[in-house]
Design a protein around this motif. Structure first.
Motif, PDB file in Angstrom:
ATOM      1  N   GLU A 114       0.826  -1.207   0.000  1.00  0.00           N
ATOM      2  CA  GLU A 114       0.000   0.000   0.000  1.00  0.00           C
ATOM      3  C   GLU A 114       0.863   1.262   0.000  1.00  0.00           C
ATOM      4  OE1 GLU A 114      -4.061  -0.017   0.264  1.00  0.00           O
ATOM      5  OE2 GLU A 114      -2.781  -1.071  -1.157  1.00  0.00           O
ATOM      6  N   VAL A 115       1.992   1.220   0.666  1.00  0.00           N
ATOM      7  CA  VAL A 115       2.938   2.332   0.600  1.00  0.00           C
ATOM      8  C   VAL A 115       4.334   1.751   0.399  1.00  0.00           C
ATOM      9  CG1 VAL A 115       3.583   4.549   1.614  1.00  0.00           C
ATOM     10  CG2 VAL A 115       1.463   3.475   2.315  1.00  0.00           C
ATOM     11  N   SER A 116       4.422   0.751  -0.438  1.00  0.00           N
ATOM     12  CA  SER A 116       5.700   0.141  -0.797  1.00  0.00           C
ATOM     13  C   SER A 116       5.553  -0.459  -2.187  1.00  0.00           C
ATOM     14  CB  SER A 116       6.117  -0.926   0.224  1.00  0.00           C
ATOM     15  OG  SER A 116       5.269  -2.055   0.125  1.00  0.00           O
ATOM     16  N   VAL A 117       6.604  -1.126  -2.654  1.00  0.00           N
ATOM     17  CA  VAL A 117       6.554  -1.741  -3.986  1.00  0.00           C
ATOM     18  C   VAL A 117       7.058  -3.183  -3.866  1.00  0.00           C
ATOM     19  CG1 VAL A 117       7.193  -1.516  -6.423  1.00  0.00           C
ATOM     20  CG2 VAL A 117       7.049   0.525  -4.983  1.00  0.00           C
ATOM     21  N   GLY A 118       6.266  -4.009  -3.222  1.00  0.00           N
ATOM     22  CA  GLY A 118       6.608  -5.408  -3.071  1.00  0.00           C
ATOM     23  C   GLY A 118       7.314  -5.736  -1.773  1.00  0.00           C
ATOM     24  N   TRP A 119       8.045  -4.755  -1.216  1.00  0.00           N
ATOM     25  CA  TRP A 119       8.774  -5.042   0.014  1.00  0.00           C
ATOM     26  C   TRP A 119       7.863  -4.876   1.234  1.00  0.00           C
ATOM     27  CZ3 TRP A 119      10.511  -0.763  -3.091  1.00  0.00           C
ATOM     28  CH2 TRP A 119      10.123   0.498  -2.629  1.00  0.00           C
ATOM     29  N   CYS A 120       8.338  -5.341   2.377  1.00  0.00           N
ATOM     30  CA  CYS A 120       7.587  -5.240   3.626  1.00  0.00           C
ATOM     31  C   CYS A 120       8.017  -3.999   4.390  1.00  0.00           C
ATOM     32  CB  CYS A 120       7.819  -6.489   4.486  1.00  0.00           C
ATOM     33  SG  CYS A 120       7.085  -7.990   3.790  1.00  0.00           S
ATOM     34  N   TRP A 121       7.073  -3.467   5.150  1.00  0.00           N
ATOM     35  CA  TRP A 121       7.365  -2.291   5.959  1.00  0.00           C
ATOM     36  C   TRP A 121       6.545  -2.370   7.234  1.00  0.00           C
ATOM     37  CZ3 TRP A 121       5.401   3.307   4.971  1.00  0.00           C
ATOM     38  CH2 TRP A 121       6.062   4.194   5.852  1.00  0.00           C
ATOM     39  N   VAL A 122       5.542  -1.499   7.394  1.00  0.00           N
ATOM     40  CA  VAL A 122       4.676  -1.547   8.570  1.00  0.00           C
ATOM     41  C   VAL A 122       3.485  -2.446   8.268  1.00  0.00           C
ATOM     42  CG1 VAL A 122       3.186  -0.200  10.092  1.00  0.00           C
ATOM     43  CG2 VAL A 122       5.392   0.738   9.347  1.00  0.00           C
ATOM     44  N   ARG A 123       3.209  -3.375   9.187  1.00  0.00           N
ATOM     45  CA  ARG A 123       2.117  -4.330   8.984  1.00  0.00           C
ATOM     46  C   ARG A 123       0.799  -3.580   8.790  1.00  0.00           C
ATOM     47  NH1 ARG A 123       3.419  -7.726  12.735  1.00  0.00           N
ATOM     48  NH2 ARG A 123       4.175  -9.422  11.416  1.00  0.00           N
ATOM     49  N   ILE A 124       0.168  -3.762   7.631  1.00  0.00           N
ATOM     50  CA  ILE A 124      -1.033  -3.026   7.274  1.00  0.00           C
ATOM     51  C   ILE A 124      -2.212  -3.408   8.151  1.00  0.00           C
ATOM     52  CG2 ILE A 124      -1.928  -4.668   5.576  1.00  0.00           C
ATOM     53  CD1 ILE A 124      -1.760  -0.828   5.149  1.00  0.00           C
TER      54      ILE A 124
END
Length: 333
Positions: free
Chosen positions: A149-159
């Motif tokens: 949702e605010v990345s491009v395939g990678w992981c960040w903050v758990r949606i």
């Protein structure tokens, strides 16, 4: 384009972003390499640039893995990749601002001693704050699958986290917003100070106004202008997608916006390499000389290897042709 609360990352987007990651890996490595092999170029600002390049290198590597995997669910490697990219990306923000602060203190405040004394603070803030935030995010299970949702395939903050907006701010966005403000202000103040100093010097040396600015001076002035502009141009797409997420707009899932976001987040290392290696005359000259020496060495090795064949008919002609080529190469260098 999207399936519920999930942004689809297309194969073409993966290829483009992976290429961008590769350029940043190469660019960051080149910055670090030039600092290591040429001790006389190890100035304090360039040392800070190396620390920034370490962050960008780590960031590009973690993003590349995430884009290649194109995560679709939570997993251990998703959390690990998200933690590494969160730490590296946040650290990159801090080091970018640290370099601007150092230059401001050194140039505007005219105090190299104070500027050099800030290095310890830069380390504590630029490594310590991202490490604390990332560790807290992992321990509280806030880092993980974000559905692109605010990345491009990678992981960040758990949606799926109820407070994911707060953690997106803590793990990157709030520092990004501060950098948007801090960098232009600092570099404008530095440019203004330089121009005022140049004008004051011209009053005592009337010949200066009639002389054009040197190429190096013009290039340095251009860099002071481009550094914040390039940073904003690269990072703005991530900010736009975050704002669209806050607004609940599906425009954040646009393939063009997703691609621009992927390129912007991963190209910082390559941009720094262009600015501080390829556009820096002493380093560019040494790189060219090194490449020419390597080419000359390979040519001499090949020349020695082909020596027995000179006894064959036409060997003299081939030898003269090689010598002519070598002479032209030496003349060009």
């Amino acid at each position: 384009m999207a399936n519920g609360n999930h942004t689809v990352v297309y194969f073409s987007e993966q290829v483009v972003v992976l290429f961008s990651c590769g350029l940043s890996l190469l660019g960051s490595s080149l910055i670090i390499l030039t600092y290591v092999i040429w001790p006389d170029l190890r100035t304090a600002p360039r040392k800070l640039l190396v620390y920034l390049s370490v962050s960008d290198l780590l960031s590009a590597a973690s993003y590349a893995y995430g884009v290649w995997r194109a995560f679709r669910t939570d997993s251990l490697d998703c959390v690990v990749q998200g933690a590494i990219s969160t730490f590296a990306n946040t650290s990159s923000f801090f080091w970018t601002v640290a370099i601007a602060v150092y230059l401001y203190v050194f140039i505007v405040r005219s105090s190299q001693r104070v500027a050099d004394s800030l290095e310890l603070i830069f380390h504590l803030v630029s490594w310590g704050v991202p490490l604390i935030i990332t560790t807290a995010g992992v321990c509280l299970k806030k880092i993980g699958y974000d559905a692109s949702e605010v990345s491009v395939g990678w992981c960040w903050v758990r949606i799926s986290a109820p407070d994911h907006i707060l953690w997106m701010l803590l793990t990157g966005k709030i520092w990004e917003f501060l950098a948007y403000i801090t960098l232009p202000v600092l570099y404008i103040l530095i440019k203004r100070h330089i121009h005022i100093a140049h004008a004051a010097l011209s009053e005592y040396r009337p010949i200066l106004p009639n002389r054009p600015l040197s190429h190096s001076t013009s290039l340095a002035d251009m860099k002071l202008t481009l550094i914040p502009i390039i940073f904003i141009i690269l990072r703005i797409w991530s900010t736009v997608r975050f704002i669209l997420l806050l607004a609940g707009s599906s425009a954040r899932q646009s393939p063009v916006l997703v691609t621009l976001h992927g390129i912007g987040n991963t190209l910082q290392g390559a941009a720094n390499c262009i600015m501080f290696v390829l556009f820096t005359q002493p380093i560019r000259a040494r790189l060219c000389a090194t490449l020419c020496c390597c080419s000359k060495h390979r040519a001499e090795t090949q020349h020695s290897h082909d020596a027995p064949h000179r006894l064959l008919p036409g060997g003299d002609t081939l030898t003269h042709r090689d010598e002519d080529s070598t002479s032209r190469a030496q003349a060009e260098t």
